[in-house]
Scaffold this active site. Sequence first.
Site, PDB file in Angstrom:
ATOM      1  N   GLY A 321       4.962  40.345  15.724  1.00 13.85           N
ATOM      2  CA  GLY A 321       5.791  39.565  16.623  1.00 13.85           C
ATOM      3  C   GLY A 321       5.705  40.060  18.056  1.00 13.85           C
ATOM      4  O   GLY A 321       5.842  41.245  18.339  1.00 13.85           O
ATOM      5  N   THR A 322       5.516  39.145  18.991  1.00  8.98           N
ATOM      6  CA  THR A 322       5.301  39.501  20.389  1.00  8.98           C
ATOM      7  C   THR A 322       5.910  38.433  21.286  1.00  8.98           C
ATOM      8  O   THR A 322       5.982  37.268  20.901  1.00  8.98           O
ATOM      9  CB  THR A 322       3.781  39.598  20.664  1.00  8.98           C
ATOM     10  OG1 THR A 322       3.176  40.332  19.615  1.00  8.98           O
ATOM     11  CG2 THR A 322       3.495  40.279  21.975  1.00  8.98           C
ATOM     12  N   THR A 323       6.321  38.813  22.514  1.00  5.36           N
ATOM     13  CA  THR A 323       6.784  37.809  23.457  1.00  5.36           C
ATOM     14  C   THR A 323       6.146  38.070  24.815  1.00  5.36           C
ATOM     15  O   THR A 323       5.696  39.181  25.100  1.00  5.36           O
ATOM     16  CB  THR A 323       8.320  37.799  23.564  1.00  5.36           C
ATOM     17  OG1 THR A 323       8.743  36.609  24.231  1.00  5.36           O
ATOM     18  CG2 THR A 323       8.844  39.005  24.320  1.00  5.36           C
ATOM     19  N   VAL A 339       5.225  42.113  25.531  1.00  3.27           N
ATOM     20  CA  VAL A 339       5.880  43.222  24.827  1.00  3.27           C
ATOM     21  C   VAL A 339       6.060  42.879  23.362  1.00  3.27           C
ATOM     22  O   VAL A 339       6.050  41.710  22.973  1.00  3.27           O
ATOM     23  CB  VAL A 339       7.245  43.560  25.466  1.00  3.27           C
ATOM     24  CG1 VAL A 339       7.071  43.969  26.919  1.00  3.27           C
ATOM     25  CG2 VAL A 339       8.211  42.392  25.350  1.00  3.27           C
ATOM     26  N   ARG A 493       6.523  28.496  20.801  1.00  6.35           N
ATOM     27  CA  ARG A 493       7.487  29.612  20.768  1.00  6.35           C
ATOM     28  C   ARG A 493       8.706  29.320  21.639  1.00  6.35           C
ATOM     29  O   ARG A 493       9.309  30.221  22.196  1.00  6.35           O
ATOM     30  CB  ARG A 493       6.797  30.909  21.180  1.00  6.35           C
ATOM     31  CG  ARG A 493       5.732  31.329  20.174  1.00  6.35           C
ATOM     32  CD  ARG A 493       5.392  32.791  20.236  1.00  6.35           C
ATOM     33  NE  ARG A 493       4.529  33.151  19.116  1.00  6.35           N
ATOM     34  CZ  ARG A 493       4.455  34.353  18.577  1.00  6.35           C
ATOM     35  NH1 ARG A 493       5.185  35.337  19.055  1.00  6.35           N
ATOM     36  NH2 ARG A 493       3.653  34.591  17.559  1.00  6.35           N
TER      37      ARG A 493
END
Length: 501
Positions: A321-323, A339, A493
């Site tokens: 999981g990343t944003t 991050v 997303r």
Amino acid sequence: MHALAAGGNAFDAVLAALMAACVAEPVLASPGGGGFILALPAGREPRLYDAFVHTPRVRRPPAEACAREVITDWGTAQQAFHIGVGCAATPGLVAGMFAVHRDLARLPMPVITAPAVQAAREGIAVSQFMAYLMTLVAPIYLELPAARAIFGDPAAVAGGAPVPVKAGGRLVNPVLGDMLEQLAREGEALFYRGDVAAAIVRQSREAGGHLTADDLAAYRVQARAPLRLRYRDAALLTNPPPAAGGLMIAFALALLSGHDLKAMGFQTTEHMALLARAQAETVRARATAGPPREGVEAAWLGGDLLAAHAAALAGPLRSRGTTHISVIDAAGNAASATVSNGEGCGEIVPGTGMMLNNMLGEDDVNPPGPHAWPLDRRLASMMSPTAIVGDDGSLLVCGSGGSKRIRTAVLQVVSNVLDFGLPLPEAIAAPRVHVEDDHVSFEAGLSPAAAEALAGLFARTTAWPGLNMFFGGVHSVQRAGDGRLTGFGDPRRDGVCLGGE
């Protein structure tokens, strides 16, 4: 927008957004994780702040380390992860944010952090996207009581199986708000040598982790020159080695540069086949060359490795999981930050409201697995905050979450913009393809002929019924040559754009 309205610049804004993401997107971002911040100060040399996680200096015996496998079900595909305190590497995000603040920001850290603190204490409304994400990671976030108390649905029937908080519910985490407020006031020493560090070390010692006080005290942000390359009529700046993602994007673009994609037509059978094969050759190049190290850019992008795979691209195919946050301000400063907390290790650090990462258990970051990793080393990452500087004075800042799909998501958006001249919303929303070994995955929306061609190139095929967060989330902002600012958040997303047009 809070930071910009308060007189801050792009770097204040990206720090405020990162703090807010730790509250609003706790599965994707956490003070207990790591990341990369690409900073482009107006009139100054750009730099890449490597604040990714670092492996511990000492490894506990496998029998003492807490690491267990969980399966997340995407519906169309499944993915295995390892969780437990024994999967946590040394966090770097907090150090990275303070490094950017010292070098480039204007506002005091308490001002930057205030909206995140307020949101944590008062709670945020859970969106449909966040509820979907919580459903995916429910085995991680609902297993233990401390995490379940934050992320579980308080209205769930007593005695029944726990369920994550639903869309329309509120996610409240006042303990995290208190920690962020104290962190803003006291500085990063709180996290790496003070009370938070002590809580992390105590949990690690008691619950089967590897982290020690020495690991936290020794953590350092590494500032590097971005990886630069030319593609079409623009300069590309992205994440350099030892991270893997930026180098793999650059390698794939170098392969594509010898072909006239525009003449092929957008997402035609020929275009999609070439794109998929370029991705496959890039994966093979990484397997041939081994883990990227600092200083290998020239060998990858200008030597025999590139020539060999360019030749293979012209021949027949051999068969998590990343944003991300992008900001440009009116003065021309730009920041691109990606991050991640992995999926989280599943356990809340007492007294902090945060969950440490599980990067030692992430296959794309640490392929050998949670009990085999190099000591005292920065882990490689697919995260690739990227900037495209056009010869016409334009600037596009982008990046993506999406585990192994980060590199292919960014690659396709860059190519859609520079090869086909697509407007940013169309470039981002177009169906994507991802190749990993002998497996091709693609989203709905391709022509039947293109989908059939992709399926015929690889041993395994997964056709997704629509756009899905599995294929990343490329959140981007753009300044045109005339100075006009626009942006677009990836619908995969739940991305949003604030400001501009």
